[in-house]
Enzyme design. Structure first.
Site, PDB file in Angstrom:
ATOM      1  N   ASP A  91      -0.927   4.628   3.065  1.00  0.00           N
ATOM      2  CA  ASP A  91      -0.297   3.311   2.945  1.00  0.00           C
ATOM      3  C   ASP A  91       0.728   3.096   4.050  1.00  0.00           C
ATOM      4  O   ASP A  91       1.567   3.974   4.308  1.00  0.00           O
ATOM      5  CB  ASP A  91       0.439   3.202   1.603  1.00  0.00           C
ATOM      6  CG  ASP A  91      -0.383   2.494   0.551  1.00  0.00           C
ATOM      7  OD1 ASP A  91      -1.374   1.814   0.903  1.00  0.00           O
ATOM      8  OD2 ASP A  91      -0.038   2.622  -0.640  1.00  0.00           O
ATOM      9  N   GLU A 190      -6.166  -5.179  -6.847  1.00  0.00           N
ATOM     10  CA  GLU A 190      -5.306  -4.678  -7.926  1.00  0.00           C
ATOM     11  C   GLU A 190      -5.010  -5.768  -8.940  1.00  0.00           C
ATOM     12  O   GLU A 190      -4.575  -6.867  -8.595  1.00  0.00           O
ATOM     13  CB  GLU A 190      -3.991  -4.131  -7.313  1.00  0.00           C
ATOM     14  CG  GLU A 190      -3.041  -3.577  -8.364  1.00  0.00           C
ATOM     15  CD  GLU A 190      -1.934  -2.694  -7.810  1.00  0.00           C
ATOM     16  OE1 GLU A 190      -1.973  -2.338  -6.602  1.00  0.00           O
ATOM     17  OE2 GLU A 190      -1.025  -2.347  -8.587  1.00  0.00           O
TER      18      GLU A 190
HETATM   19  O1  KIV Z   1       0.397   2.940  -3.665  1.00  0.00           O
HETATM   20  C1  KIV Z   1      -0.559   3.047  -4.440  1.00  0.00           C
HETATM   21  O2  KIV Z   1      -0.662   3.993  -5.254  1.00  0.00           O
HETATM   22  C2  KIV Z   1      -1.595   2.018  -4.398  1.00  0.00           C
HETATM   23  C3  KIV Z   1      -2.640   2.030  -5.471  1.00  0.00           C
HETATM   24  C4  KIV Z   1      -2.073   1.550  -6.743  1.00  0.00           C
HETATM   25  C5  KIV Z   1      -3.854   1.283  -5.084  1.00  0.00           C
HETATM   26  O3  KIV Z   1      -1.588   1.209  -3.528  1.00  0.00           O
END
Ligand code: KIV
Length: 272
Positions: A91, A190
């Site tokens: 991310d 989501e």
């Molecule tokens: O940060 C995370 O865990 C996510 C998931 C919920 C898809 O983006």
């Protein structure tokens, strides 16, 4: 091909796109550290997400906003050292890609160079498209994330289901098509209505991986600590708990405390 043979192959962005074409469901879980990532990878998960949910789960923040790029790189590099088979998606944290596509590219390059991750994930659609395109143009695979995007929680004001109204659903359809056209290799959806998620999974040719988006998408993702029951105060409808580790772990710790206090631990065999 047997499962054992297939398991030896490294999962790539092409693998999961092929899985969609064949109608084979994609499994994805989060991990933030070496030890749990090792278990997740050895169990045969397709994709490991180093989610910015580490901000909540590992650091105890209320939201995903505070986690930094350095912290995400630390978590991601621990996971990459453990992952021999799974595709690792990292991310991009809040504030490292919104608004300035040059900064977005520098942040993505730092993630790829310093953690060894295989791809990045960004939250949003039309509003971050320039950043998505710039990152992809540097050869970095991008996963999109639409619906309830936790980095925008202060805009939403609530964690309830998104896109129940037609206007937001329309924007979501449009965003999914734009992310696909920009070259994203997959999209996370989501917490949106299952019917809309199904429609979007049919609308785009890239894999759609759901969390709280029903079963008619190409794969599922959950936060590992939630599905193992290590977190216990978070109980959304979409969460299936496979273990209750919060109770098991606190039980074991209680037992250890009792054993120390009563001088039962260590015994003769547990000393030199
Ligand atoms: O940060 C995370 O865990 C996510 C998931 C919920 C898809 O983006």
């Amino acid at each position: 091909m047997s499962i054992a043979q297939r398991d030896l192959k490294k999962v790539t962005t092409n693998t999961i796109q092929e899985m969609k074409r064949k109608g084979e469901k994609i499994s994805m879980l989060t991990a933030y550290d070496f030890t749990l990532a090792k278990m997740v990878d050895s169990a045969g998960i397709d994709v490991i997400l180093v989610g910015d949910s580490a901000s909540n789960v590992m650091a105890g923040h209320q939201t995903t906003l505070p986690i930094t790029l350095d912290e995400m790189i630390y978590h991601a590099s621990s996971v990459v050292r453990a992952a021999t088979r799974s595709l690792v998606v990292v991310d991009m944290p809040f504030g490292t890609y919104q608004g300035n596509s040059k900064e977005a590219l520098s942040s993505a390059i730092r993630i790829m160079k310093e953690s060894g991750g295989h791809s990045v994930k960004l939250e949003g659609g039309e509003e971050i498209l320039e950043s998505v395109k710039r990152i992809i143009s540097a050869g970095i695979p991008v996963m999109g994330h639409l619906g309830l995007i936790p980095q925008s929680i202060y805009k939403f004001g609530t964690f309830t289901v998104r896109a129940k109204e037609e206007e937001e659903a329309d924007q979501l359809r449009k965003d999914a098509k734009l992310l696909e056209a920009a070259g994203c290799f997959a999209i996370v959806l989501e917490k949106i209505p299952a019917k809309l998620a199904k429609e979007i999974a049919e609308l785009v040719n890239i894999p759609v991986i759901g969390i709280g988006a029903g079963g008619d998408v190409d794969g599922q993702v959950l936060v590992l600590h939630d599905m193992l029951g290590m977190t216990h105060k978070f109980n959304p409808r979409f969460l299936r708990r496979y273990l209750n580790l919060y109770e098991d772990i606190t039980g074991a710790i209680h037992q250890y405390i009792d054993d120390v206090k009563s001088s039962d631990f260590p015994n003769e065999k547990e000393q030199y």
